[in-house]
Design a protein around this motif. Structure first.
Motif, short mmCIF file in Angstrom:
data_model
loop_
_atom_site.label_atom_id
_atom_site.label_comp_id
_atom_site.label_asym_id
_atom_site.label_seq_id
_atom_site.Cartn_x
_atom_site.Cartn_y
_atom_site.Cartn_z
N VAL A 1 0.73 -1.34 -0.06
CA VAL A 1 0.04 0.04 0.02
C VAL A 1 1.02 1.37 -0.04
CG1 VAL A 1 -1.78 1.37 1.41
CG2 VAL A 1 -1.97 -1.13 1.16
N PHE A 2 1.75 1.35 0.88
CA PHE A 2 2.53 2.44 1.05
C PHE A 2 3.56 2.65 -0.16
CE2 PHE A 2 1.20 2.33 5.36
CZ PHE A 2 0.77 3.64 5.75
N GLY A 3 4.12 1.40 -0.68
CA GLY A 3 5.00 1.46 -1.90
C GLY A 3 4.27 2.06 -2.92
N ALA A 4 2.98 1.40 -3.30
CA ALA A 4 2.21 2.17 -4.41
C ALA A 4 1.90 3.64 -4.09
CB ALA A 4 0.93 1.48 -4.60
N MET A 5 1.60 3.82 -2.91
CA MET A 5 1.32 5.47 -2.62
C MET A 5 2.55 6.33 -2.97
SD MET A 5 -0.15 7.09 0.88
CE MET A 5 1.58 6.98 1.75
N PHE A 6 3.62 5.79 -2.56
CA PHE A 6 4.81 6.61 -2.56
C PHE A 6 5.22 6.70 -4.15
CE2 PHE A 6 5.67 6.12 2.03
CZ PHE A 6 5.78 7.20 2.37
N ILE A 7 5.00 5.48 -4.93
CA ILE A 7 5.42 5.72 -6.12
C ILE A 7 4.59 6.71 -7.12
CG2 ILE A 7 5.31 4.34 -8.36
CD1 ILE A 7 6.22 1.82 -6.43
N ALA A 8 3.36 6.58 -6.67
CA ALA A 8 2.37 7.67 -7.23
C ALA A 8 2.46 8.98 -6.85
CB ALA A 8 0.88 7.19 -7.08
N MET A 9 3.04 9.23 -5.63
CA MET A 9 3.39 10.65 -5.19
C MET A 9 4.56 11.18 -6.01
SD MET A 9 2.53 10.21 -1.21
CE MET A 9 3.46 11.70 -0.71
N PHE A 10 5.45 10.36 -6.15
CA PHE A 10 6.78 11.05 -6.47
C PHE A 10 7.09 10.86 -8.05
CE2 PHE A 10 7.53 10.27 -2.17
CZ PHE A 10 7.89 11.56 -1.67
#
Length: 317
Positions: free
Chosen positions: A75-84
């Motif tokens: 979840v957090f991996g996908a979130m950070f990839i989407a953010m950056f």
């Protein structure tokens, strides 16, 4: 960095220092609480325990932790990839779609399966600890504000009469905890181990390699009897008797605490279980039964003496 120690984004370096100190304080509080419950240097995980089934909750805890770590990474991996990687400043354009039925089915089905598996494992553990069939010994545990009472009910099929006692915080810890005592908590030790607020005046003595049934209740408010090495924690509720069992495999002294906020001195009612060999327990139990057996004999002797010295009743002439 600009003048005055302020970054271009307006955040002061002191902010990070305060945040780090706050995080350290929270971590220290958490680790301290864990150490008080089961004092092992550097311990972060649950204890494996020393009973026949204590490894089960340890295994279940690790399974649940592993599931949470995998979900967190995804979840957090996908979130950070989407953010950056796909941020607006890099020219990313948001997709315009409402939903994907297959994706929604997948991310709904997988969590349901995970929850069912965890519930199945947890239920199996709970039913195993609650099944006291075939117990070779019964101990009644009663919680009071703020101490515990232990009554030995039976052992090896024989009833135990009048063997029981109150167990409370040891005198050295109690004296040290008083405001203005000036005593050093680090100086409170037993057998070379630091035991401030962790020791009692009378431990619960039990034999190893014996299926012991614990019946647990309370006399005033809700308490909770928790010895981590046994692998379970049971609430002590007034008017209700809960039960669980343990078969301790390794002799030793195992410490715990009340795990339910029960009033002013909740933090000062530790639990100590001393597991000894069957031979040593038989000797200890015999010593405890001597005073109980001597009391009726003394009462009978006193009654006989009183009868012998009493004046004879007058007879009718």
């Amino acid at each position: 960095m600009t003048s005055g120690g302020i970054r271009p984004d307006g955040i002061k370096p002191a902010f990070f220092k305060r945040a780090a100190m706050a995080a350290a304080a929270v971590a220290g509080a958490l680790f301290t609480g864990m150490a008080l419950a089961n004092p092992k240097p550097g311990q972060l995980n649950m204890t494996r325990g020393v009973t026949e089934w204590s490894s089960e909750p340890y295994f279940l805890n690790n399974v649940a932790l592993g599931v949470c770590v995998v979900i967190g990474v995804l979840v957090f991996g996908a979130m950070f990839i989407a953010m950056f990687r796909f941020r607006k400043s890099r020219g990313a354009v948001a997709e315009k779609w409402s939903h994907n039925t297959m994706l929604e089915i997948v991310w709904t089905t997988i969590p349901v399966i995970i929850l069912i598996v965890l519930a199945y494992l947890a239920t199996g553990g709970l039913t195993s600890f609650a099944d006291t069939t075939g117990s070779q010994m019964t101990v009644k545990v009663t919680g009071y504000q703020w101490k515990w009472r232990y009554d030995y009910v039976d052992y090896q099929g024989k009833a135990i009469d009048k063997v029981g006692f109150m167990s409370k915080l040891d005198d050295q810890s109690n004296d040290t905890r008083q405001l203005g005592s000036g005593l050093d908590p680090n100086a409170v030790k037993a057998d070379g181990e630091q035991t401030y607020l962790l020791d009692v005046d009378k431990p619960l003595v039990v034999p190893v390699d014996t299926k012991i049934r614990f019946v647990i209740t309370a006399d005033d408010v809700i308490h909770s009897w928790w010895v981590p090495a046994l692998g379970w924690k049971i609430d002590a509720i007034p008017g209700i008797v809960n039960a669980a069992w343990a078969n301790i495999k390794t002799p030793g002294t195992y410490r715990g605490q009340c795990a339910e906020l029960c009033g002013q001195d909740h933090g000062f009612m530790p639990i100590v279980v001393k597991a000894v060999s069957k031979e040593d327990f038989a000797k200890w139990l015999a010593e405890q039964q001597k005073p109980a057996a001597a009391a009726p004999a003394a009462d009978a002797s006193a009654g006989a003496s009183a009868s012998a010295t009493a004046p004879a009743a007058p007879t009718k002439g």
